[in-house]
Design an enzyme around this catalytic site. Structure first.
Site, PDB file in Angstrom:
ATOM      1  N   THR A 130       0.619  -0.992   0.274  1.00 23.19           N
ATOM      2  CA  THR A 130      -0.142   0.036  -0.125  1.00 23.19           C
ATOM      3  C   THR A 130       0.962   0.925  -0.078  1.00 23.19           C
ATOM      4  O   THR A 130       1.826   1.152   0.319  1.00 23.19           O
ATOM      5  CB  THR A 130      -0.915   0.062   1.655  1.00 23.19           C
ATOM      6  OG1 THR A 130      -1.312   1.299   1.728  1.00 23.19           O
ATOM      7  CG2 THR A 130       0.219  -0.508   2.473  1.00 23.19           C
ATOM      8  N   ASP A 131       0.674   2.352  -0.659  1.00 23.86           N
ATOM      9  CA  ASP A 131       0.914   3.585  -0.445  1.00 23.86           C
ATOM     10  C   ASP A 131       1.208   4.310   1.218  1.00 23.86           C
ATOM     11  O   ASP A 131       1.891   5.070   1.487  1.00 23.86           O
ATOM     12  CB  ASP A 131       0.935   4.495  -1.176  1.00 23.86           C
ATOM     13  CG  ASP A 131      -1.026   4.440  -0.362  1.00 23.86           C
ATOM     14  OD1 ASP A 131      -1.463   4.447   0.079  1.00 23.86           O
ATOM     15  OD2 ASP A 131      -2.422   6.156  -1.638  1.00 23.86           O
ATOM     16  N   GLU A 132      -0.077   3.646   1.820  1.00 23.41           N
ATOM     17  CA  GLU A 132       0.214   4.201   3.553  1.00 23.41           C
ATOM     18  C   GLU A 132       1.451   3.780   3.981  1.00 23.41           C
ATOM     19  O   GLU A 132       1.940   4.404   5.009  1.00 23.41           O
ATOM     20  CB  GLU A 132      -0.973   3.011   4.044  1.00 23.41           C
ATOM     21  CG  GLU A 132      -2.268   3.640   3.203  1.00 23.41           C
ATOM     22  CD  GLU A 132      -3.427   3.292   3.866  1.00 23.41           C
ATOM     23  OE1 GLU A 132      -3.733   3.370   5.450  1.00 23.41           O
ATOM     24  OE2 GLU A 132      -4.325   2.791   3.666  1.00 23.41           O
ATOM     25  N   TYR A 156      -1.923  -0.371  11.496  1.00 18.48           N
ATOM     26  CA  TYR A 156      -1.910  -0.976   9.430  1.00 18.48           C
ATOM     27  C   TYR A 156      -0.962  -0.606   9.110  1.00 18.48           C
ATOM     28  O   TYR A 156       0.153  -1.687   8.391  1.00 18.48           O
ATOM     29  CB  TYR A 156      -3.258  -0.722   8.928  1.00 18.48           C
ATOM     30  CG  TYR A 156      -3.316  -1.024   7.333  1.00 18.48           C
ATOM     31  CD1 TYR A 156      -3.055  -2.212   7.297  1.00 18.48           C
ATOM     32  CD2 TYR A 156      -2.919   0.134   6.498  1.00 18.48           C
ATOM     33  CE1 TYR A 156      -3.297  -2.605   5.897  1.00 18.48           C
ATOM     34  CE2 TYR A 156      -3.606  -0.403   5.240  1.00 18.48           C
ATOM     35  CZ  TYR A 156      -2.954  -1.531   4.640  1.00 18.48           C
ATOM     36  OH  TYR A 156      -3.252  -1.678   3.599  1.00 18.48           O
ATOM     37  N   LYS A 160       2.498  -2.919   7.122  1.00 17.75           N
ATOM     38  CA  LYS A 160       3.024  -3.275   5.530  1.00 17.75           C
ATOM     39  C   LYS A 160       3.755  -3.224   5.707  1.00 17.75           C
ATOM     40  O   LYS A 160       5.030  -3.735   4.827  1.00 17.75           O
ATOM     41  CB  LYS A 160       1.260  -2.571   5.294  1.00 17.75           C
ATOM     42  CG  LYS A 160      -0.478  -3.187   4.800  1.00 17.75           C
ATOM     43  CD  LYS A 160       0.100  -4.679   4.649  1.00 17.75           C
ATOM     44  CE  LYS A 160      -0.251  -4.564   2.086  1.00 17.75           C
ATOM     45  NZ  LYS A 160      -0.892  -5.917   2.391  1.00 17.75           N
TER      46      LYS A 160
HETATM   47  P1  NAD Z   1      -9.702  -7.557   2.459  1.00 17.25           P
HETATM   48  O1  NAD Z   1      -9.824  -7.165   3.440  1.00 17.25           O
HETATM   49  O2  NAD Z   1     -10.681  -7.111   1.270  1.00 17.25           O
HETATM   50  O3  NAD Z   1      -9.196  -8.829   1.930  1.00 17.25           O
HETATM   51  C1  NAD Z   1      -8.116  -9.689   2.756  1.00 17.25           C
HETATM   52  C2  NAD Z   1      -8.467 -11.127   2.959  1.00 17.25           C
HETATM   53  O4  NAD Z   1      -7.478 -11.802   2.907  1.00 17.25           O
HETATM   54  C3  NAD Z   1      -9.561 -11.862   3.167  1.00 17.25           C
HETATM   55  O5  NAD Z   1      -9.829 -12.498   2.149  1.00 17.25           O
HETATM   56  C4  NAD Z   1      -9.104 -13.025   3.870  1.00 17.25           C
HETATM   57  O6  NAD Z   1      -9.317 -13.405   4.850  1.00 17.25           O
HETATM   58  C5  NAD Z   1      -7.689 -13.193   3.920  1.00 17.25           C
HETATM   59  N1  NAD Z   1      -7.123 -13.335   5.470  1.00 17.25           N
HETATM   60  C6  NAD Z   1      -6.820 -12.533   6.335  1.00 17.25           C
HETATM   61  N2  NAD Z   1      -5.760 -12.958   7.044  1.00 17.25           N
HETATM   62  C7  NAD Z   1      -6.098 -13.939   6.869  1.00 17.25           C
HETATM   63  C8  NAD Z   1      -4.528 -14.976   7.010  1.00 17.25           C
HETATM   64  N3  NAD Z   1      -3.954 -15.490   8.653  1.00 17.25           N
HETATM   65  N4  NAD Z   1      -4.285 -15.925   6.473  1.00 17.25           N
HETATM   66  C9  NAD Z   1      -4.850 -15.894   4.840  1.00 17.25           C
HETATM   67  N5  NAD Z   1      -5.901 -15.357   4.977  1.00 17.25           N
HETATM   68  C10 NAD Z   1      -6.252 -14.416   4.973  1.00 17.25           C
HETATM   69  O7  NAD Z   1      -8.243  -6.567   1.686  1.00 17.25           O
HETATM   70  P2  NAD Z   1      -8.154  -5.842   0.247  1.00 17.25           P
HETATM   71  O8  NAD Z   1      -8.441  -4.083   0.667  1.00 17.25           O
HETATM   72  O9  NAD Z   1      -8.707  -6.704  -0.813  1.00 17.25           O
HETATM   73  O10 NAD Z   1      -6.734  -5.518   0.326  1.00 17.25           O
HETATM   74  C11 NAD Z   1      -5.890  -6.594  -0.188  1.00 17.25           C
HETATM   75  C12 NAD Z   1      -3.909  -6.469  -0.066  1.00 17.25           C
HETATM   76  O11 NAD Z   1      -4.174  -5.079  -0.712  1.00 17.25           O
HETATM   77  C13 NAD Z   1      -3.856  -6.172   1.010  1.00 17.25           C
HETATM   78  O12 NAD Z   1      -2.370  -7.074   1.521  1.00 17.25           O
HETATM   79  C14 NAD Z   1      -3.818  -4.429   1.049  1.00 17.25           C
HETATM   80  O13 NAD Z   1      -2.890  -4.124   2.034  1.00 17.25           O
HETATM   81  C15 NAD Z   1      -2.969  -3.993  -0.300  1.00 17.25           C
HETATM   82  N6  NAD Z   1      -3.542  -3.285  -0.425  1.00 17.25           N
HETATM   83  C16 NAD Z   1      -4.954  -2.929  -0.352  1.00 17.25           C
HETATM   84  C17 NAD Z   1      -5.426  -1.285  -0.611  1.00 17.25           C
HETATM   85  C18 NAD Z   1      -7.014  -1.228  -0.468  1.00 17.25           C
HETATM   86  O14 NAD Z   1      -7.544   0.119  -1.098  1.00 17.25           O
HETATM   87  N7  NAD Z   1      -8.249  -2.097  -0.049  1.00 17.25           N
HETATM   88  C19 NAD Z   1      -4.826  -0.542  -1.014  1.00 17.25           C
HETATM   89  C20 NAD Z   1      -3.269  -1.074  -1.100  1.00 17.25           C
HETATM   90  C21 NAD Z   1      -3.181  -2.216  -0.887  1.00 17.25           C
HETATM   91  P1  TYD Z   2     -10.645   3.872   4.231  1.00 24.95           P
HETATM   92  O1  TYD Z   2     -11.832   3.684   3.400  1.00 24.95           O
HETATM   93  O2  TYD Z   2     -10.579   3.379   5.760  1.00 24.95           O
HETATM   94  O3  TYD Z   2      -9.290   3.478   3.909  1.00 24.95           O
HETATM   95  P2  TYD Z   2      -7.934   3.927   4.281  1.00 24.95           P
HETATM   96  O4  TYD Z   2      -8.355   4.853   5.749  1.00 24.95           O
HETATM   97  O5  TYD Z   2      -7.338   3.188   4.211  1.00 24.95           O
HETATM   98  O6  TYD Z   2      -7.048   5.360   4.060  1.00 24.95           O
HETATM   99  O7  TYD Z   2     -10.915   5.320   4.765  1.00 24.95           O
HETATM  100  C1  TYD Z   2     -10.849   6.512   3.058  1.00 24.95           C
HETATM  101  C2  TYD Z   2     -10.648   7.976   3.804  1.00 24.95           C
HETATM  102  O8  TYD Z   2     -11.967   7.988   4.728  1.00 24.95           O
HETATM  103  C3  TYD Z   2      -9.905   8.159   5.483  1.00 24.95           C
HETATM  104  O9  TYD Z   2      -9.382   9.469   5.109  1.00 24.95           O
HETATM  105  C4  TYD Z   2     -10.558   7.748   6.543  1.00 24.95           C
HETATM  106  C5  TYD Z   2     -11.899   8.644   5.710  1.00 24.95           C
HETATM  107  N1  TYD Z   2     -13.085   7.562   6.587  1.00 24.95           N
HETATM  108  C6  TYD Z   2     -14.067   8.350   7.280  1.00 24.95           C
HETATM  109  O10 TYD Z   2     -14.091   9.476   6.948  1.00 24.95           O
HETATM  110  N2  TYD Z   2     -15.790   8.021   7.487  1.00 24.95           N
HETATM  111  C7  TYD Z   2     -15.910   6.542   7.755  1.00 24.95           C
HETATM  112  O11 TYD Z   2     -16.004   5.808   8.696  1.00 24.95           O
HETATM  113  C8  TYD Z   2     -14.328   5.592   7.569  1.00 24.95           C
HETATM  114  C9  TYD Z   2     -14.399   4.195   7.169  1.00 24.95           C
HETATM  115  C10 TYD Z   2     -13.355   6.288   6.743  1.00 24.95           C
END
Ligand code: NAD
Ligand code: TYD
Length: 350
Positions: A130-132, A156, A160
């Protein structure tokens, strides 16, 4: 080619598996997922009968299981997405994030290293990050590049960042073929309704308050999830081993502007009076350690591999709203918890 995807029952993983199977007719995918609250096999319902797709329930925090699993099958490549992914949950329970995101990744690296030992050629461990990890940018100034120093603030992003360092260490120390990508916020169908966009769609639909943290001024760079899947595919096949690639949409929105746009689309789709959904916005106590702004410079990916986002945010957000409104059953199963029975219903007792 036989690919392992971890975390494939989650939001991005399910899109990625669908993308890979659709784009590569010679590819088989095994999905390893422990099915936490975020894992939902209904996200992959359309692929269940494919002979090129297989689901295995397993937990990456169990190192012995992973050793046995990788001893049985020598995958050609692994794309690692399994993680705890929600910042607010990491504030409430940081340990789970260290266990899955850090220890789970190290367990996976150990098992893969043992399985591929002596024959790394043609294999790849792709770590989805992630970019975070880069921390927080000031409002309106600067972008994260691949050279930006790591500066995570939430449990988080700290977990990562740590996993990214381990992945690089296994490349530098043992020569494991790895690649890492760091992506901005994703949005689209199948996202668990705890994240901003699906939570607010669900709340607007049912007339509930929209809890916006602080003044809603925080900025995120939003990317259509299928564009992320396509970027991973591009990097998987054409990226350079040992490299990092930033993925982002050049699409910055303050939370308040995003939510106002979402409210307008929802009013239109639900046939409500213009402005009525905005009345649900409720400013609440800010998230602890809330990063001000994320924004990705994705020029390396564009210049070296030719990847650019495919749709505008306005188009993508409207498609997302339409998907959630026409997939009320999916949302209902998730919010009621019924989705957690899916595994037993289809695969037998847990
Ligand atoms: P998500 O929470 O929707 O899915 C995570 C999946 O991992 C789930 O299916 C869960 O069951 C599985 N999981 C969790 N713990 C586990 C374990 N101990 N063993 C096996 N499986 C396990 O997450 P997402 O949003 O699809 O993100 C997927 C990846 O992409 C993550 O690594 C996240 O850090 C990264 N990412 C997400 C975003 C975003 O905006 N969602 C952006 C950049 C990077
Ligand atoms: P989120 O979807 O949790 O992603 P991330 O924290 O990984 O960026 O949140 C996106 C943005 O929205 C973040 O600045 C937090 C804000 N946010 C709210 O203001 N209210 C909410 O209930 C949630 C879930 C997020």
């Amino acid at each position: 080619m036989h690919l392992l995807v971890t975390g494939g029952a989650g939001f991005i993983g399910s899109h990625l598996i669908r993308y890979f199977l659709g784009a590569h007719g010679d590819c088989r995918v095994t999905n390893l997922d422990s099915l936490t609250y975020a894992g939902n096999l209904a996200n992959l319902r359309d692929l269940e009968d494919s002979s090129r797709y297989c689901f295995v329930k397993g937990d990456i925090t169990d190192g012995d299981f992973l050793m046995r699993f990788f001893a049985e099958t020598r995958f050609d490549g692994v794309i690692h997405l399994a993680a705890e992914s929600h910042v607010d949950r990491s504030i409430a329970n940081p340990t789970a994030f260290a266990e899955t995101n850090v220890l789970g990744t190290v367990n996976l690296l150990n098992a893969i290293k043992a399985s591929w030992e002596g024959d790394f050629s043609g294999r790849l461990f792709y770590h989805v990050s992630t970019d975070e990890v880069y921390g927080s940018l000031p409002a309106g100034e600067g972008l994260f590049t691949e050279e930006t120093p790591y500066d995570p603030h939430s449990p988080y992003s700290a977990s990562k960042a740590s996993s990214d360092h381990f992945v690089r260490a296994y490349h530098d120390t043992y020569g494991l073929p790895v690649v890492i990508s760091n992506c901005s916020n994703n949005y689209g169908p199948f996202q668990f309704p705890e994240k901003l966009i699906p939570l607010f769609i669900n709340n607007i639909k049912s007339g509930k308050a929209l809890p916006l943290y602080g003044k809603g001024e925080n900025v995120r760079d939003w990317l259509w999830v299928e564009d992320h899947a396509r970027a991973i595919d591009t990097i998987y096949y054409h990226g350079k081993i040992g490299e990092t690639y930033n993925i982002g949409g050049h699409n910055e929105w303050s939370n308040i502007s995003l939510v106002r746009l979402l409210c307008r689309i929802m009013d239109d789709r639900l046939g409500r009076n213009a402005g009525s959904s905005e009345e649900l916005i409720s400013f609440v106590t800010d998230r602890a350690g809330h990063d001000m702004r994320y924004a990705i410079d994705a020029s390396k990916l564009k210049q070296e591999l030719g990847w650019v986002p495919s749709i505008t945010f306005e188009e993508g957000l409207a498609k997302t709203v339409d998907w959630y409104l026409s997939n009320g059953d999916w949302l209902e199963e998730v919010t009621s918890g019924a989705y957690q029975d899916y595994y037993e219903d289809h695969y037998g007792k847990r």
